[in-house]
Design an enzyme around this catalytic site. Sequence first.
Site, PDB file in Angstrom:
ATOM      1  N   HIS A 189     -11.951  26.078  58.915  1.00  0.00           N
ATOM      2  CA  HIS A 189     -12.016  25.205  60.092  1.00  0.00           C
ATOM      3  C   HIS A 189     -11.504  23.808  59.813  1.00  0.00           C
ATOM      4  O   HIS A 189     -10.813  23.202  60.621  1.00  0.00           O
ATOM      5  CB  HIS A 189     -13.466  25.105  60.579  1.00  0.00           C
ATOM      6  CG  HIS A 189     -13.858  26.285  61.369  1.00  0.00           C
ATOM      7  ND1 HIS A 189     -15.136  26.768  61.414  1.00  0.00           N
ATOM      8  CD2 HIS A 189     -13.124  27.103  62.133  1.00  0.00           C
ATOM      9  CE1 HIS A 189     -15.163  27.820  62.182  1.00  0.00           C
ATOM     10  NE2 HIS A 189     -13.958  28.052  62.625  1.00  0.00           N
ATOM     11  N   CYS A 473       3.022  42.186  51.748  1.00  0.00           N
ATOM     12  CA  CYS A 473       2.106  41.819  52.838  1.00  0.00           C
ATOM     13  C   CYS A 473       0.767  41.298  52.318  1.00  0.00           C
ATOM     14  O   CYS A 473      -0.121  41.000  53.105  1.00  0.00           O
ATOM     15  CB  CYS A 473       1.895  42.989  53.792  1.00  0.00           C
ATOM     16  SG  CYS A 473       1.107  44.399  53.012  1.00  0.00           S
TER      17      CYS A 473
HETATM   18  C1  PEP Z   1      -3.465  44.010  50.040  1.00  0.00           C
HETATM   19  O1  PEP Z   1      -4.250  44.717  49.405  1.00  0.00           O
HETATM   20  O2  PEP Z   1      -2.731  43.137  49.521  1.00  0.00           O
HETATM   21  C2  PEP Z   1      -3.379  44.160  51.501  1.00  0.00           C
HETATM   22  C3  PEP Z   1      -2.469  43.521  52.202  1.00  0.00           C
HETATM   23  O3  PEP Z   1      -4.317  44.946  52.102  1.00  0.00           O
HETATM   24  P1  PEP Z   1      -5.813  44.418  52.416  1.00  0.00           P
HETATM   25  O4  PEP Z   1      -5.887  42.973  52.032  1.00  0.00           O
HETATM   26  O5  PEP Z   1      -6.037  44.665  53.863  1.00  0.00           O
HETATM   27  O6  PEP Z   1      -6.614  45.307  51.521  1.00  0.00           O
END
Ligand code: PEP
Length: 541
Positions: A189, A473
Amino acid sequence: MANSKSRILKGTGVGSHAVMASVHRLADRPIQPPPARRINSIEDESTALEAAAKATAKLLEDRSALAKGDTANILLALSAFAADPALLMAAKAEISNGWDAPTAIHRASESFAKMLEDAGGAFAERAADLSEISLRITALLTNQEWSVDIPKFGKHVLVAEDLTPADTAQIDAKVVVGVITQKGGPTSHTSIICRQMGIAAVVGCSEATSLTNGDQVVLDPVGDRVIVNGELSDATAPLSIVDEKAKTLIPVLGNIGNLKDAIAVNTFHGAGVGLFRTELLYLDNKTAPTIAEQRRAYESVFNELKGKPIVIRTLDAGSDKPLDFLNLASEANPALGIRGWRISQPHRQVMQDQLKAIKEAVDATGADVRVMAPMISIPQEAADFAKMAKEVGLKHVGIMIETPSIAFAVRDLAGLVEFVSIGTNDLAQYLFAADRQHHELNELLDPWQPALLRLINRICEDANRIGIQVGVCGEAGADPLLAVVLAGIGVDSVSAAAPAIPAVRTRLAHVDLELARRAADLAMKALSPELARVAVKALVK
Ligand code: PEP
Ligand code: MG
């Protein structure tokens, strides 16, 4: 110039301009008294608790009415937490179990906060809201003052362990030009509100509390640091955020969990979605979501992002993201147990239904959707997933690389999948044998770890050989400088939570492939994450 008396404190910068002012330390917060058994009757304790919760909700609602934009919304959300009947009911159950009201609200909010933390991502960030609510209610119950002496004159940098939205709502940005907090991350926040108010901040600054009233500091958000006794000219030159049309070295996509996040990806000019965490939609479900229910949720997201590529992930249940409706048995080592794609063994129908719902949503919207499975360990699992996805008519299929075993088998994926997406959060967890929820293991889990980068390099080389795309990701993609390293390694796209997109895009708009390759080389050769960062920062400036 920085002189021999100057001192550097590290943290995470928020904002793009440096400021210099004297420190104003905020008084400590009320304390949570040690757990105590109830001496009054259940009725008396419950009545006192209800009154304190009601007064807290009202105070926050009143402050919301005086605030604007995100601040007003955050205060309203906090007020709703304080008035939440489920939280009150859980606290009253604790009173019935023999605890006094402050202990009861603390225990109830801790267990709610744990659920949010377990859900990860944006949910985890909201866990701090519950602590604030619990503490506010406790302060009223125990007659402790919560007086925050935000300065009203002069020019100051506020220093605190952390700031609550209610505290920040009282800030006058002409007087408080900077904020330094010991806690908090880029999406806490404090960060959101400082961004909105245009106040420079350095959060997660572990040495913040070594600062005392009157210290002169330069707050250098671009350099992720505070310079004590420095000069404004010591600050790192800002990069101004690039606009929508700027070309980035590789595309920067968003990570989402719902429609609101999808809207935010568009607001922040994300090139699409690199990870749609579908399990986050169903954390509270007591029964499996129906195909129709899922289709509606996916359709709304696909429509919002029409025209942009979207990678949707099948349910990543188990371990840190338990899905009640799957009734998974509790395990000694859940992170090493039945999670991710492994749930397709006991719950084949659930996975088939999800893929059908995705296909129906694709057909209804015409969106550019690719589907991927989490926690794949061996190529046979990738083949099984690809077959199931293709059977329902989904054409673009990929997998996540989150286990070292599949990272070393990328070449065997030839002909099975079109792309892989590296989940650096889990890949680091399994590579370094370090629980990703264990705060004391942060250094091992640092995405700048050279061994992790070298493994990503190998994944890219192998993927390149078999002609498939590689995305990242995990959280690594949210760090602008690390995104440059990843591009240099050969990653085709990165994705991050929407608020992180502008800074990552900006970095990637200011580098070319040659510079990124040199950065990658330095980072992979480094002996530690810290040395990797320093070397890349010096190169990429
Ligand atoms: C990861 O493990 O890097 C990922 C993107 O999946 P999550 O954070 O949802 O486990
Ligand atoms: Mg993961």
